[in-house]
Design a protein around this motif. Structure first.
Motif, PDB file in Angstrom:
ATOM      1  N   MET A   1       0.834  -1.198   0.000  1.00 44.68           N
ATOM      2  CA  MET A   1       0.000   0.000   0.000  1.00 44.68           C
ATOM      3  C   MET A   1       0.870   1.250   0.000  1.00 44.68           C
ATOM      4  N   LEU A   2       2.119   1.146   0.340  1.00 45.84           N
ATOM      5  CA  LEU A   2       3.004   2.304   0.372  1.00 45.84           C
ATOM      6  C   LEU A   2       3.085   2.953  -1.000  1.00 45.84           C
ATOM      7  N   GLY A   3       2.875   4.260  -1.049  1.00 47.34           N
ATOM      8  CA  GLY A   3       2.991   4.977  -2.298  1.00 47.34           C
ATOM      9  C   GLY A   3       1.721   5.059  -3.120  1.00 47.34           C
ATOM     10  N   SER A   4       0.608   4.587  -2.595  1.00 44.96           N
ATOM     11  CA  SER A   4      -0.636   4.705  -3.335  1.00 44.96           C
ATOM     12  C   SER A   4      -1.690   5.389  -2.474  1.00 44.96           C
ATOM     13  N   LYS A   5      -2.654   5.977  -3.122  1.00 41.86           N
ATOM     14  CA  LYS A   5      -3.692   6.725  -2.427  1.00 41.86           C
ATOM     15  C   LYS A   5      -4.855   5.802  -2.070  1.00 41.86           C
ATOM     16  N   ILE A   6      -5.397   5.980  -0.882  1.00 40.30           N
ATOM     17  CA  ILE A   6      -6.592   5.268  -0.448  1.00 40.30           C
ATOM     18  C   ILE A   6      -7.791   6.081  -0.930  1.00 40.30           C
ATOM     19  N   ASN A   7      -8.661   5.482  -1.694  1.00 38.92           N
ATOM     20  CA  ASN A   7      -9.795   6.203  -2.273  1.00 38.92           C
ATOM     21  C   ASN A   7     -11.118   5.871  -1.610  1.00 38.92           C
ATOM     22  N   HIS A   8     -11.086   5.585  -0.314  1.00 35.53           N
ATOM     23  CA  HIS A   8     -12.332   5.332   0.399  1.00 35.53           C
ATOM     24  C   HIS A   8     -12.237   5.956   1.788  1.00 35.53           C
ATOM     25  N   THR A   9     -13.370   6.129   2.413  1.00 35.78           N
ATOM     26  CA  THR A   9     -13.426   6.707   3.751  1.00 35.78           C
ATOM     27  C   THR A   9     -12.792   5.757   4.751  1.00 35.78           C
ATOM     28  N   VAL A  10     -11.989   6.312   5.638  1.00 35.84           N
ATOM     29  CA  VAL A  10     -11.355   5.532   6.695  1.00 35.84           C
ATOM     30  C   VAL A  10     -12.044   5.892   8.002  1.00 35.84           C
ATOM     31  N   HIS A  11     -12.633   4.906   8.654  1.00 35.76           N
ATOM     32  CA  HIS A  11     -13.306   5.131   9.941  1.00 35.76           C
ATOM     33  C   HIS A  11     -12.342   4.794  11.067  1.00 35.76           C
ATOM     34  N   PHE A  12     -12.364   5.603  12.111  1.00 35.11           N
ATOM     35  CA  PHE A  12     -11.496   5.380  13.255  1.00 35.11           C
ATOM     36  C   PHE A  12     -12.190   5.912  14.499  1.00 35.11           C
ATOM     37  N   PRO A  13     -11.849   5.373  15.668  1.00 39.56           N
ATOM     38  CA  PRO A  13     -12.506   5.806  16.906  1.00 39.56           C
ATOM     39  C   PRO A  13     -11.996   7.168  17.361  1.00 39.56           C
ATOM     40  N   SER A  14     -12.779   7.843  18.194  1.00 39.59           N
ATOM     41  CA  SER A  14     -12.342   9.132  18.735  1.00 39.59           C
ATOM     42  C   SER A  14     -11.359   8.950  19.895  1.00 39.59           C
ATOM     43  N   ARG A  15     -11.294   7.737  20.422  1.00 43.15           N
ATOM     44  CA  ARG A  15     -10.296   7.401  21.451  1.00 43.15           C
ATOM     45  C   ARG A  15      -9.538   6.166  20.992  1.00 43.15           C
ATOM     46  N   LEU A  16      -8.248   6.179  21.240  1.00 45.26           N
ATOM     47  CA  LEU A  16      -7.400   5.083  20.794  1.00 45.26           C
ATOM     48  C   LEU A  16      -6.536   4.611  21.952  1.00 45.26           C
ATOM     49  N   ASP A  17      -6.589   3.326  22.248  1.00 45.28           N
ATOM     50  CA  ASP A  17      -5.755   2.712  23.282  1.00 45.28           C
ATOM     51  C   ASP A  17      -4.528   2.127  22.606  1.00 45.28           C
ATOM     52  N   LEU A  18      -3.364   2.679  22.889  1.00 47.25           N
ATOM     53  CA  LEU A  18      -2.127   2.223  22.250  1.00 47.25           C
ATOM     54  C   LEU A  18      -1.446   1.090  23.006  1.00 47.25           C
ATOM     55  N   GLN A  19      -2.006   0.655  24.106  1.00 42.03           N
ATOM     56  CA  GLN A  19      -1.371  -0.408  24.895  1.00 42.03           C
ATOM     57  C   GLN A  19      -1.076  -1.674  24.077  1.00 42.03           C
ATOM     58  N   PRO A  20      -1.958  -2.117  23.174  1.00 36.73           N
ATOM     59  CA  PRO A  20      -1.635  -3.320  22.398  1.00 36.73           C
ATOM     60  C   PRO A  20      -0.398  -3.164  21.511  1.00 36.73           C
ATOM     61  N   PHE A  21       0.011  -1.934  21.259  1.00 38.88           N
ATOM     62  CA  PHE A  21       1.153  -1.687  20.378  1.00 38.88           C
ATOM     63  C   PHE A  21       2.456  -1.466  21.144  1.00 38.88           C
ATOM     64  N   LEU A  22       2.394  -1.493  22.470  1.00 40.40           N
ATOM     65  CA  LEU A  22       3.589  -1.336  23.289  1.00 40.40           C
ATOM     66  C   LEU A  22       4.308  -2.671  23.434  1.00 40.40           C
ATOM     67  N   SER A  23       5.599  -2.593  23.671  1.00 38.53           N
ATOM     68  CA  SER A  23       6.343  -3.821  23.948  1.00 38.53           C
ATOM     69  C   SER A  23       5.888  -4.371  25.296  1.00 38.53           C
ATOM     70  N   SER A  24       6.068  -5.652  25.519  1.00 38.22           N
ATOM     71  CA  SER A  24       5.658  -6.254  26.787  1.00 38.22           C
ATOM     72  C   SER A  24       6.422  -5.620  27.950  1.00 38.22           C
TER      73      SER A  24
END
Length: 66
Positions: A1-24
């Protein structure tokens, strides 16, 4: 997907929990929640990643501004 445009709506929450992306190690050391609240977006309008213009939305006490 790098280098190309996304041509659709991207839905995302108004709050984001980043804990799953942290190292253990970070999760165990910190013990805190890592919640972030969305306060702004940047949007690209155009046919490709090489042309177009940008707009933004920002959250204020009275609502969203474009």
């Amino acid at each position: 997907m790098l280098g190309s445009k996304i041509n659709h709506t991207v839905h995302f929450p108004s709050r984001l929990d980043l804990q799953p992306f942290l190292s253990s190690n970070q999760r165990q050391l910190n013990g805190q929640r890592h919640d972030y609240r969305l306060i702004g977006t940047v949007n690209h309008h155009g046919h490709s990643v090489h042309s177009g213009h940008y707009t933004s939305f920002a959250l204020a006490n009275s609502g969203w501004y474009h």
